[in-house]
Design a protein around this motif. Structure first.
Motif, PDB file in Angstrom:
ATOM      1  N   VAL A  67     -20.048 -12.689 -28.069  1.00 67.11           N
ATOM      2  CA  VAL A  67     -19.715 -12.096 -26.765  1.00 67.11           C
ATOM      3  C   VAL A  67     -20.170 -12.996 -25.624  1.00 67.11           C
ATOM      4  CG1 VAL A  67     -19.726  -9.718 -27.578  1.00 67.11           C
ATOM      5  CG2 VAL A  67     -21.863 -10.751 -26.831  1.00 67.11           C
ATOM      6  N   GLY A  68     -20.144 -14.303 -25.869  1.00 69.03           N
ATOM      7  CA  GLY A  68     -20.681 -15.242 -24.897  1.00 69.03           C
ATOM      8  C   GLY A  68     -20.048 -15.157 -23.520  1.00 69.03           C
ATOM      9  N   PHE A  69     -18.727 -14.927 -23.445  1.00 67.28           N
ATOM     10  CA  PHE A  69     -18.049 -14.900 -22.139  1.00 67.28           C
ATOM     11  C   PHE A  69     -18.639 -13.832 -21.225  1.00 67.28           C
ATOM     12  CE2 PHE A  69     -14.878 -12.765 -19.488  1.00 67.28           C
ATOM     13  CZ  PHE A  69     -14.584 -13.806 -18.602  1.00 67.28           C
ATOM     14  N   TYR A  70     -19.030 -12.704 -21.789  1.00 65.59           N
ATOM     15  CA  TYR A  70     -19.472 -11.580 -20.966  1.00 65.59           C
ATOM     16  C   TYR A  70     -20.814 -11.827 -20.298  1.00 65.59           C
ATOM     17  CZ  TYR A  70     -15.774  -9.691 -23.821  1.00 65.59           C
ATOM     18  OH  TYR A  70     -14.575  -9.515 -24.450  1.00 65.59           O
ATOM     19  N   SER A  71     -21.488 -12.904 -20.659  1.00 64.16           N
ATOM     20  CA  SER A  71     -22.733 -13.248 -19.965  1.00 64.16           C
ATOM     21  C   SER A  71     -22.484 -13.571 -18.502  1.00 64.16           C
ATOM     22  CB  SER A  71     -23.414 -14.429 -20.659  1.00 64.16           C
ATOM     23  OG  SER A  71     -22.563 -15.567 -20.650  1.00 64.16           O
TER      24      SER A  71
END
Length: 620
Positions: free
Chosen positions: A130-134
């Motif tokens: 879920v890296g993008f949601y950081s």
């Protein structure tokens, strides 16, 4: 930006996505700069995909665009945008890949960490998928403008404030690729400053395969480190590259660099981690080497490069002997891959062998971290079996807790008359050290290996022998031990021993395979051992875990005819004065041994009987 817009469609995040966003925005306190690493990683992946596609497909949008990543900062507007000229996204991609959770179970994993009181470190979220949601840790609003590399593709803009909804609209975008624009929070305005962005790039993304430009200035080192000679690479570069390829924030325990020419040509830079990377829940999620061909990425996490028991080794393998359009099916069958794999395995085992011989503390640290996985190579890798056996480590009754001995050291320390390597299996060292079966070996200073790892039950049948010495569990009835003269002197006379043993056999009936006089007991009155066809404790426990209906073999009850309790029972038996007491004590001895063995199913009866015995003993 678009010169003309069309209808805007609004979408709601799925419930799981909304909860996850809430947790990310409100619960991630450490390393918020990770958002930039994640965006750069996504951009790099997109460019890699378009570069790979260009090898076989020339009919792409903007075929001459530079393969680079451009970051633009506006301090006055408090914005950051990152643009790549990669594969781009379709509308379906925006809905399915950006608007939903990337991997099932992610929310449960984050909640689990939170419930256990563990910090939900932003440094881990890329491993959760879920890296993008950081980005929502640092941005009030995020916009994605994108166009897929297909010539007939359409441009789209995706926007969201991370509050439960996102919108998508068609736009006019002439070039393929993706631009992500962040309207930064006031608390994150440092990320609109070039110095801060460059520091983050140097820390996390310095070895991305493509140029990263901040404004007009190159911010990363575009260098295939594995092409450099060993003497030209600094420890700092190695550590930085390891963190880049492994997604681990710590330094590696060591590395292996190869540059080989001959029957197969390849270069490799592999790393041994200090411990499994944070956030790894399953062994299959460990990072394996990336496969390159002439500096071009062919396959990430190429599991065919190393066997499963070395799955924890990240790094890069680059060979010119594979075609650029190689498929996964081809790598599985390729003679080139098999040769590379064989060489890598032998060199890695050789490196570990050097540590074991010259840097014992380093090797012990490695084995504590990866031993359970590493030792599974014994039954699966017949070609390297001898090397693997030499690298196995075990605790024993001679080592301090947490310290190891090897099979080679065990054999060197064997007594002159000893012909077998003894071991005892169980869940914990503390339990094994209290085992009655260990008493003889303690008294006679004979070393016994402790097999406390569940994996030991699977590898022991594959070991069988070491240096022509068979491995033997001290739980077996036919163990080759001799009672010393003192024990024999104190033991019951033969006829008395036979009499009490026969009485016990009659009382226990088919609950046991047999009742026999023990040679191994020193202080305890009785113990349980297994016959020729039985399994040791740990093996039975593992088989029961795999099949709840599994029933272990009947055990043999061994009694210590030198023990005062057994002598007293023999006296009572001879006098025929109290058959009820003999029966009670026999059942208590048997069930006590079962309890010690971990197989007593009804402890209430044992406790009730013990109370009766104490009451009887305290009568005036």
């Amino acid at each position: 930006m678009a010169s003309e817009t069309k209808e805007i469609q609004e979408f709601e995040y799925q419930a799981e996505m909304q909860q996850l966003l809430h947790l990310i925005i409100n619960s991630l306190y450490t390393h918020p700069e990770i958002f930039l690493r994640e965006l750069i990683s996504n951009a790099s992946d997109a460019i890699n995909k378009v570069r790979f596609r260009q090898l076989t497909d020339k009919d792409l949008l903007n075929p001459d665009l530079a393969l680079q990543i451009d970051i633009q900062l506006e301090a006055k507007e408090n914005t950051l945008s990152i643009q790549d000229y990669g594969i781009g996204m379709t509308k379906d991609d925006l809905i399915e890949r950006v608007g939903t959770v990337a991997s099932s179970g992610t929310l449960e994993l984050v909640k689990q960490l939170q419930g256990e009181g563990k910090p939900i470190d932003a440094n881990l979220i890329g491993q959760f998928g879920v890296g993008f949601y950081s980005v929502f840790m640092v941005a009030d609003e995020v916009a994605i403008e994108t166009r897929h590399a297909d010539i007939d593709s359409q441009g789209y803009r995706w926007t969201s404030k991370g509050e439960g909804k996102f919108s998508i609209e068609e736009i006019d975008r002439p070039n393929r690729g993706t631009t992500v624009t962040l309207k930064l929070k006031e608390s994150a305005n440092e990320f609109s400053e070039a110095y801060k962005v460059k520091n983050v790039i140097e820390k996390y993304s310095n070895f991305v395969d493509f140029p990263i430009n901040v404004g007009e200035e190159r911010a990363n080192t575009v260098s295939a480190l594995w092409y450099k000679s060993k003497s030209d690479i600094s420890d700092e570069e190695l550590n930085e590259f390891y963190k880049f390829v492994s997604n681990d924030s710590r330094e590696p325990l060591g590395h292996l660099q190869l540059s080989l020419e001959g029957a197969v040509n390849f270069k490799a830079l592999l790393f041994i981690p200090e411990s499994p990377p944070l956030g790894i829940i399953r062994e299959e999620d460990l990072t394996t080497p990336h496969l390159y061909s002439n500096r071009i990425s062919i396959q990430e996490n190429c599991k065919d490069l190393l066997p499963e028991y070395l799955r924890f080794v990240p790094g890069v393998v680059d060979t010119e002997d594979l075609p650029l359009n190689v498929s996964r099916e081809f790598t599985q069958d390729s003679p080139v891959m098999r040769k590379i794999r064989n060489i890598l395995v032998k060199r890695l085992l050789s490196l570990l062998g050097e540590w074991a011989e010259k840097e014992e503390e380093k090797y012990e640290k490695f084995f504590k971290s990866f031993g359970p996985l590493f030792k599974t190579g014994v039954p699966s890798d017949h070609e390297n079996r001898d090397a693997l056996l030499d690298l196995l480590r075990f605790e024993s009754n001679r080592t301090e807790p947490g310290k190891f001995t090897s099979l080679k050291q065990y054999v060197e320390g064997m007594k002159e008359e000893q012909t077998e390597i003894y071991y005892l299996a169980g869940e914990h060292r503390e339990v094994l050290e209290r085992s009655p079966n260990l008493e003889y070996f303690k008294k006679n200073e004979i070393e016994v290996l402790f097999m406390t790892d569940p994996a030991d039950a699977f590898i022991l049948p594959a070991i069988d022998k070491y240096d022509e010495k068979p491995l033997k569990t001290i739980e077996k009835a036919d163990i080759d031990v001799q009672r010393d003269a003192e024990a024999l002197k104190e033991a019951l006379a033969s006829e008395d021993a036979i009499s009490v043993i026969d009485a016990m056999k009659e009382i226990l009936g088919d609950r046991v395979e047999d009742v026999v006089e023990s040679k191994r007991l020193v202080d305890s009155a009785a113990t349980l051992v297994v016959g020729d066809k039985g399994f040791d404790t740990q093996t039975e426990r593992m088989m029961r875990m795999m099949n709840q209906e599994f029933k272990g073999s009947k055990k043999i009850l061994e009694i210590n005819t030198s023990h005062p309790l057994i002598k007293n029972l023999a006296r009572i038996q001879k006098a025929e004065s109290d058959k009820e007491l003999i029966e009670t004590c026999t059942l208590q001895l048997f069930e006590g041994a079962l309890l010690n063995y971990g197989e007593l199913e009804t402890p209430a009866e044992l406790l009730h009987r013990m109370t009766d015995i104490m009451e009887r003993a305290t009568r005036s």
